[in-house]
Write a protein that holds these residues in place. Structure first.
Motif: not given
Length: 378
Positions: A340-348
């Motif tokens: 969808d074009g998003y950069l998603v921050a890691p959950e680590k």
């Protein structure tokens, strides 16, 4: 918990073919990366990167024995080092990574946790014919891209924007980076004046360009404010302004619509968050510059996702010359947008960095010369 030691290591990736950055007449033949490791007595290590840490050697003792959570104290010390020596803000990133690991939380949650994702714009770096590239960005899911100006005749730059707009229609927002804000040490060419910036801005306004970045030198706050008042297009800048008080003064005169300080270059997460809150409180946008490396990009992602009102974050991406593999060469995971074009921050916990130990062994060097072959792309 106490800081027991700080290590700084350097890595160098050969670039073949070279990366021909629009803002630098010298092709980049190597990509230098400095990584700072902050170790503690509880066995937790924070990792940061994004700038060269020049001038830090000999100042480690200012942090040894300190509580890593005393982040305001540490940011002040780094600011003092910045004044006397050089930009050492990756240390601030390493401390935030450490705090996240110690609390078991991703940094974006420690910063406010407004969201864990943000739309990315594909930020190109070379001067090329970009119509096919723009179509490819649409197919990959990007909702926006940035085009670099630097032809000898600005009319040729405008023709590039016209061609991209014709190729993608309204499927992509288009940003333009004029690269007039600062210069490489060897660049003695003149920059635009207010009238040139105005003429270009009006042309781009008619092409529905989303924002015009750095149309004037970065210290000309009053002229940027005049330009902003005269045109309908958004004016962006501030990526290489290194002092927090620059942003205070820019905000005071209303110089920009979009403020772009980079956590790896100016203020770390600690001070850049304050700048973002200041300008957003005045109705502007915060959308940080991210052209350092994958770790610097990650750090800016955490902050932007956590607090930014701007719909877009810069994603350095201009394959094959500037690919994920080159940008993120010391990391296990290559950063990429979702469908969808998003950069998603890691959950680590922390920044979510996973270093590639094999790459670290392969590319580590004892020292690199910071010149035409060892510059960090900006």
């Amino acid at each position: 918990m106490k800081i027991t030691s700080i290590d700084i290591k350097q890595y160098l990736l050969p670039l073949e073919p070279p990366f021909k950055a629009a803002w630098d007449p010298e092709p980049r033949k190597k990509f230098a990366t400095t990584v700072v490791y902050v170790h503690t007595d509880e066995g937790i290590t924070g990792v940061g990167s994004g700038d060269l840490m020049m001038g830090f050697e000999g100042n480690e003792h200012l942090f040894i024995g300190q509580d890593p959570f005393a982040i305001e104290r540490h940011a002040q010390v780094i600011d003092n080092i910045d004044f006397h020596y050089g930009r050492c803000w990756p240390l601030d990133l390493a401390l935030w990574d450490l705090m996240g690991k110690a609390t078991g939380q991703p940094v974006y949650k420690l910063l406010g946790g407004r969201s864990n994702k943000i739309l990315a714009y594909a930020s190109t770096g070379e001067i090329v014919t970009p119509e096919e590239r723009a179509v490819g960005f649409v197919e990959q899911g990007f909702k926006a891209m940035k085009i670099r100006f630097h032809h000898k005749d600005v009319r040729d730059d405008i023709k590039v924007v016209e061609a991209v707009r014709k190729a993608v229609g309204d499927k992509l927002e288009i940003m333009v980076d004029a690269n007039q804000g600062w210069k490489m040490p060897w660049d003695v060419e003149s920059t635009w004046d207010l009238k040139m910036a105005y003429q270009v801005a009006k042309e781009l306004e008619s092409l529905n360009v989303f924002w015009l970045e750095e149309p004037l030198p970065c210290h000309q706050f009053d002229l940027m404010a005049k330009l902003r008042d005269k045109v309908g297009i958004r004016i962006a800048g501030g990526e290489m302004n290194r002092n927090w008080y620059d942003f205070r003064e820019m905000n005071k005169v209303g110089a920009l619509d979009v403020y772009q300080p980079d956590v790896a270059l100016a203020g770390g997460i600690t001070q850049t968050k304050k700048v973002a809150e200041l300008v957003q409180g005045s109705g502007a946008w915060f959308s940080p510059h991210t052209w350092t490396n994958g770790i610097g990009l990650l750090a800016n992602l955490h902050l932007a996702a956590a607090i930014s009102n701007c719909p877009y974050l810069e994603f350095p991406y201009d394959p094959p010359a500037w690919s994920n593999d080159r940008r993120d060469y010391i990391q296990k995971d290559r950063l990429m947008i979702d469908s969808d074009g998003y950069l998603v921050a890691p959950e680590k916990p922390g920044l979510g960095i996973e270093l590639d130990e094999e790459a670290l062994r392969k590319y580590e060097i004892r020292h690199f010369y910071v010149g035409e072959s060892g510059n960090v792309p900006v």
